[in-house]
Design an enzyme around this catalytic site. Structure first.
Site, PDB file in Angstrom:
ATOM      1  CE  LYS A 116      -4.322  -1.626   2.092  1.00 40.40           C
ATOM      2  NZ  LYS A 116      -5.281  -1.463   3.190  1.00 40.40           N
ATOM      3  CE  LYS A 166      -9.128  -8.806  -3.937  1.00 40.39           C
ATOM      4  NZ  LYS A 166      -8.782  -8.668  -2.535  1.00 40.39           N
ATOM      5  CE  LYS A 210     -12.389  -0.856  -1.072  1.00 47.10           C
ATOM      6  NZ  LYS A 210     -12.688  -2.104  -0.360  1.00 47.10           N
TER       7      LYS A 210
HETATM    8  P1  ADP Z   1     -11.088  -4.808  -2.372  1.00 49.72           P
HETATM    9  O1  ADP Z   1     -10.157  -5.964  -2.663  1.00 49.72           O
HETATM   10  O2  ADP Z   1     -12.033  -4.533  -3.479  1.00 49.72           O
HETATM   11  O3  ADP Z   1     -10.328  -3.616  -1.878  1.00 49.72           O
HETATM   12  P2  ADP Z   1     -11.621  -5.381   0.362  1.00 49.72           P
HETATM   13  O4  ADP Z   1     -10.182  -5.639   0.475  1.00 49.72           O
HETATM   14  O5  ADP Z   1     -12.208  -4.206   1.045  1.00 49.72           O
HETATM   15  O6  ADP Z   1     -12.006  -5.297  -1.166  1.00 49.72           O
HETATM   16  O7  ADP Z   1     -12.364  -6.699   0.777  1.00 49.72           O
HETATM   17  C1  ADP Z   1     -13.479  -6.790   1.620  1.00 49.72           C
HETATM   18  C2  ADP Z   1     -13.845  -8.248   1.737  1.00 49.72           C
HETATM   19  O8  ADP Z   1     -14.236  -8.780   0.488  1.00 49.72           O
HETATM   20  C3  ADP Z   1     -12.697  -9.122   2.211  1.00 49.72           C
HETATM   21  O9  ADP Z   1     -13.205 -10.118   3.088  1.00 49.72           O
HETATM   22  C4  ADP Z   1     -12.174  -9.737   0.958  1.00 49.72           C
HETATM   23  O10 ADP Z   1     -11.567 -11.000   1.174  1.00 49.72           O
HETATM   24  C5  ADP Z   1     -13.428  -9.878   0.115  1.00 49.72           C
HETATM   25  N1  ADP Z   1     -13.118  -9.754  -1.289  1.00 49.72           N
HETATM   26  C6  ADP Z   1     -12.646  -8.640  -1.918  1.00 49.72           C
HETATM   27  N2  ADP Z   1     -12.491  -8.865  -3.229  1.00 49.72           N
HETATM   28  C7  ADP Z   1     -12.864 -10.153  -3.459  1.00 49.72           C
HETATM   29  C8  ADP Z   1     -12.924 -10.992  -4.623  1.00 49.72           C
HETATM   30  N3  ADP Z   1     -12.593 -10.531  -5.815  1.00 49.72           N
HETATM   31  N4  ADP Z   1     -13.364 -12.259  -4.488  1.00 49.72           N
HETATM   32  C9  ADP Z   1     -13.728 -12.731  -3.272  1.00 49.72           C
HETATM   33  N5  ADP Z   1     -13.690 -12.012  -2.142  1.00 49.72           N
HETATM   34  C10 ADP Z   1     -13.271 -10.734  -2.217  1.00 49.72           C
HETATM   35 NA    NA Z   2      -8.101  -5.124  -0.695  1.00 49.74          NA
END
Ligand code: ADP
Ligand code: NA
Length: 353
Positions: free
Chosen positions: A114, A220, A223
């Protein structure tokens, strides 16, 4: 019946959750409210570790809570709250920070990722201590004997072998290092000041699926990293939702079969379909044998629209009734505070305040 406690949080860093969040975490949160003593928080303190706009944060926090309720979280069965409403999170984070080695914190790989994205000027101390705040989020809800689980015979003094004071945290691979730090800090505190915290266990979410980007199916769905075409937002209108699925990247073949290496796009769509419909991937392969990608995508688009349209409508209705939303949040804060305040009272006493 005795229910193990589970704690999980999500950042309010977007205007909507996405399909990956839903299938990889949030849908399981809803299921676990019936089997666990569940604490779910929208972690707005974490969201200010990078530059933010106050009005946007306030709105996103509300929208996040509304979506969680719209997905089926019941504020009577689960404790749903906003992190900043319980000041003990920040207070415990300070205490734990004073137990964390500088070098130890510096080994967190998520910080390295990050901070390299933020650049030197954008990298805050808050981003560095993020995992310590996360440890506080979890350990504040350490069940005491008789709380969240059955009373431990003999009271305090060592972790019961039965695991009755279970504290579970759902974690993906990327969060394992932070959970390990949390366990180390719990044990260190207990060793130095007396048995206080239950070291949390990693909890594997049943039926969680890892969803990839619709345009870059090897990456993956995220967001922060996905393009608008690669990501499906929970709150998106049905029209664009359908279009994105119809335009999802696939290979040049025509068979709807699961092949992680050669057909990452179709495989991702199969995973989404199976997760939403409850049909196994082999059954889907049989159902779509010989019918080509078009029909499969059309049906999947319908399935996604049917899943999210009611969630979207409920979210908008909840946001329309701000007073009701505030009442739900006040209830969540009160319940969470009840546990957090007791933990902090013990912590303060043991630390010498
Ligand atoms: P991002 O990766 O979009 O920043 P976050 O890190 O805020 O999302 O993730 C919030 C939750 O959603 C976590 O528990 C994470 O493991 C799950 N998550 C995020 N992206 C995915 C994905 N593409 N597939 C499955 N689970 C996900
Ligand atoms: Na993330």
């Amino acid at each position: 019946a005795v229910r193990p406690r589970v704690l999980s949080g999500i950042q309010p860093t977007a205007d909507s959750f996405h399909l990956g969040n839903y299938l990889g975490a949030l849908r399981q949160w809803v299921a676990m409210q019936d089997t666990h003593d569940a604490f779910y928080c929208v972690v707005d303190l974490h969201a200010i570790t990078v530059e933010h706009d106050p009005a946007v944060l306030r709105r996103r926090t509300k929208v996040a809570v509304a979506q969680l309720l719209a997905m089926g979280l019941d504020p009577e069965r689960a404790t749903v709250f906003v992190q900043s409403h319980v000041p003990e999170h920040a207070e415990l984070a300070w205490v734990l920070g004073c137990l964390t080695g500088f070098g130890e914190a510096g080994r967190m790989t998520q910080f390295k990722d990050k901070s390299s994205k933020q650049g030197t000027a954008g990298t805050t101390v808050g981003l560095f201590t993020y995992p310590i705040l996360q440890a506080a989020d979890i350990l504040l809800y350490s069940p005491e004997p008789g709380e969240g689980a059955r009373a431990v015979p003999g009271g305090v003094g060592g972790r019961p072998p039965t695991g009755e004071r279970a504290l579970r945290v759902p974690v993906g691979e990327d969060q394992r290092q932070h959970l390990e730090l949390t366990r180390v800090l719990a044990q260190r505190f207990n060793h130095r000041f007396g048995e206080t915290f239950v070291p949390p266990e990693a909890h594997i979410l049943q039926g969680a699926a890892k969803i990839t980007d619709l345009q870059e199916p090897e990456a993956k769905m995220s967001k922060s990293a996905s393009s608008p075409q690669g990501i499906i937002d929970v709150l998106e209108e049905p029209g664009p939702m359908r279009k994105k699925i119809m335009r999802a990247v696939t290979d040049t073949g025509s068979e709807v079969v699961h092949d992680e290496e050669k057909k990452a796009g179709i495989t991702n769509l199969l995973r989404i379909y199976a997760a939403l419909d409850g049909t196994s991937i082999p059954d889907l392969e049989r159902r779509y044998a010989g019918s080509g990608y078009g029909q499969f995508k059309k049906d999947l688009a319908q399935l996604v629209v049917d899943t999210f349209a009611p969630i979207r409508e409920r979210t908008l209705a909840l946001l329309d009734d701000e007073k009701q939303l505030d009442r739900v949040l006040a209830l969540g804060a009160e319940r969470a505070s009840g546990v957090a305040a007791r933990t902090m009272e013990t912590v303060r006493d043991r630390v010498g305040f």
